[in-house]
Write an enzyme that holds these catalytic residues in place. Structure first.
Site, mmCIF file in Angstrom:
data_model
loop_
_atom_site.group_PDB
_atom_site.id
_atom_site.type_symbol
_atom_site.label_atom_id
_atom_site.label_comp_id
_atom_site.label_asym_id
_atom_site.label_seq_id
_atom_site.Cartn_x
_atom_site.Cartn_y
_atom_site.Cartn_z
ATOM 1 C CD GLU A 40 -3.018 -0.698 -0.096
ATOM 2 O OE1 GLU A 40 -3.035 0.438 -0.593
ATOM 3 O OE2 GLU A 40 -3.704 -1.634 -0.541
ATOM 4 N N GLY A 84 10.573 6.802 -6.358
ATOM 5 C CA GLY A 84 10.317 8.212 -6.040
ATOM 6 C C GLY A 84 9.639 8.396 -4.687
ATOM 7 C CE1 TYR A 123 -6.912 3.029 0.084
ATOM 8 C CE2 TYR A 123 -4.515 3.092 0.273
ATOM 9 C CZ TYR A 123 -5.662 2.532 -0.258
ATOM 10 O OH TYR A 123 -5.571 1.467 -1.109
ATOM 11 C CG ASP A 141 -7.505 4.976 -3.063
ATOM 12 O OD1 ASP A 141 -8.696 4.777 -3.393
ATOM 13 O OD2 ASP A 141 -6.558 4.337 -3.554
#
Ligand code: SF4
Length: 386
Positions: A40, A84, A123, A141
């Site tokens: 996640e 990233g 979330y 989300d």
């Protein structure tokens, strides 16, 4: 149709569809809360196809919460390289340490305790608790909000906290008894595969018959969303410093400061093209750009370089900044400067907090350092062409 009937229809048809259509994803093969958590976090802002190989390598390298908690940060960042948003990796490791110290290495099955872990928002907490522990918790989300906005024709701005809260209440009502894990995953899956942001595949959608958004012809215009601000452009000049003598074939890299953007990652030395206005400098001619690069590096960090020629341009987008980078092949200015730079490439425990650390590297050494993508691209272009 009554609202309650519309809700029941949604939940049952969605679950039925999910049973037959769910993708075989590596984190779905077990209900291991650690795997769910890692997946996640990786999936935030990143597509499933990109995440799968990263996930597999990460779990192989850090198979348990303890192994992640005990690993050198450099290794964790290296495993994250290319994904990233590196603060996600740092927070994940910090939270693994919390789990190890406070919960004996077991991810807690408790909303408050999960929510207290660094980097875990509503979330992710909902996803861990529902998917791994089958608790009736919403995991809402952008994907989920899109599906719900369309199906229930909710014309509220999904950027607002009140809309999210409304959607969370709605999901609590929609989760069938004992099916939280499958239901939340089904909702995410529908958003990913069928009710996609552009051109949703309504004709193959399992809940099409009672989708209010579609019945009103609004499936393309929902969800309502105030536009996020565009990342602000920043023009930067980078020095690709080629080594000489014993450092021939190597390039000088530096480490970023220990806090802030891309903390402790490695990069080429670079500076703003214009100190007074970071969004200026696009049209700086080559000569003044090279002067600026040499001047700013010597002033800001005592690194004396002689830019020689333009090598390439590259870009990198963060959530709030867009880097436009012009890269110049450079040499260190003279023997004394070379000596200084060499001295500073070895780790010195008396180093001032904010003093930079440098290394001379070859292409094969890149494996040992975590770089933002833009520098991997630049370094590989350079080494591949030499
Ligand atoms: S019918 Fe279309 S808009 Fe409605 S939920 Fe399905 S894919 Fe989305």
């Amino acid at each position: 149709m009554q609202k309650s009937e519309q809700k029941r229809y949604f939940s049952s048809h969605l679950l039925e569809w999910y049973e037959q259509n769910k993708r075989d994803l590596p984190w779905r093969r077990h209900r291991n809360p650690y795997y769910i958590w890692v997946s996640e976090i990786m999936l935030q802002q990143t597509r499933v196809d990109t995440v799968i190989p990263y996930f597999n390598r990460f779990i192989e390298r850090f198979p348990t919460v303890e192994s992640l908690a005990d690993a050198p940060e450099e290794d964790v960042l290296k495993s994250w390289e290319g994904l990233g948003y590196y603060s996600r990796a740092r927070n994940l490791q910090h939270a693994a340490k919390q789990v190890k110290e406070l919960h004996g290495g077991q991810i807690p099955n408790d909303r408050e305790a999960v929510f207290a872990l660094k980097g875990v928002g509503p979330y992710t907490a909902g996803a861990i608790l529902s998917i791994a522990f089958n608790r009736s918790e919403p995991a809402v989300d952008g994907n989920v909000m899109r599906v719900l906005s369309r199906y229930f024709l909710i014309e509220e701005d999904i950027m607002k906290g009140s809309t999210r809260a409304h959607m969370e209440d709605l999901v609590r009502e929609l989760i069938p008894e004992g099916r939280a894990s499958d239901f939340n995953q089904a909702l995410m899956e529908l958003g990913a595969l069928v009710c996609t942001p552009k051109s949703p595949h309504c004709l193959t959608c399992p809940v099409m018959e009672h989708c209010e958004g579609r019945l009103e012809g609004k499936e393309e215009s929902l969800p309502m969303k105030t536009k996020a601000k565009k990342p602000r452009p920043e023009y930067r000049l980078a020095a690709l410093i080629e080594g000489e003598g014993v450092n021939k074939g190597r390039v000088l890299i530096r480490q970023r400061p220990s806090s802030g953007l891309l903390a402790r990652m490695w990069e080429l030395p670079h500076v703003l093209a214009s100190a007074s206005s970071p969004d200026q400098g696009a049209a700086l001619p080559e000569g003044p750009a090279m002067d600026r690069l040499a001047g700013a590096l010597s002033e800001e960090e005592g690194l004396y370089v002689r830019p020689i020629m333009h090598f390439m341009d590259a870009e990198h987008t963060f959530s709030h900044i867009h880097w436009n980078m012009r890269v110049f092949k450079s040499k260190l200015q003279d023997a004394a400067a070379a000596f200084v730079a060499e001295q500073r490439t070895s780790y010195d425990s008396n180093r001032e907090e904010d003093e930079r650390e440098y290394r001379w590297i070859r292409q094969e050494d890149m494996e040992g350092y975590a770089f933002p993508n833009v520098f991997i691209k630049i370094l590989n272009s350079y080494f591949d062409s030499h």
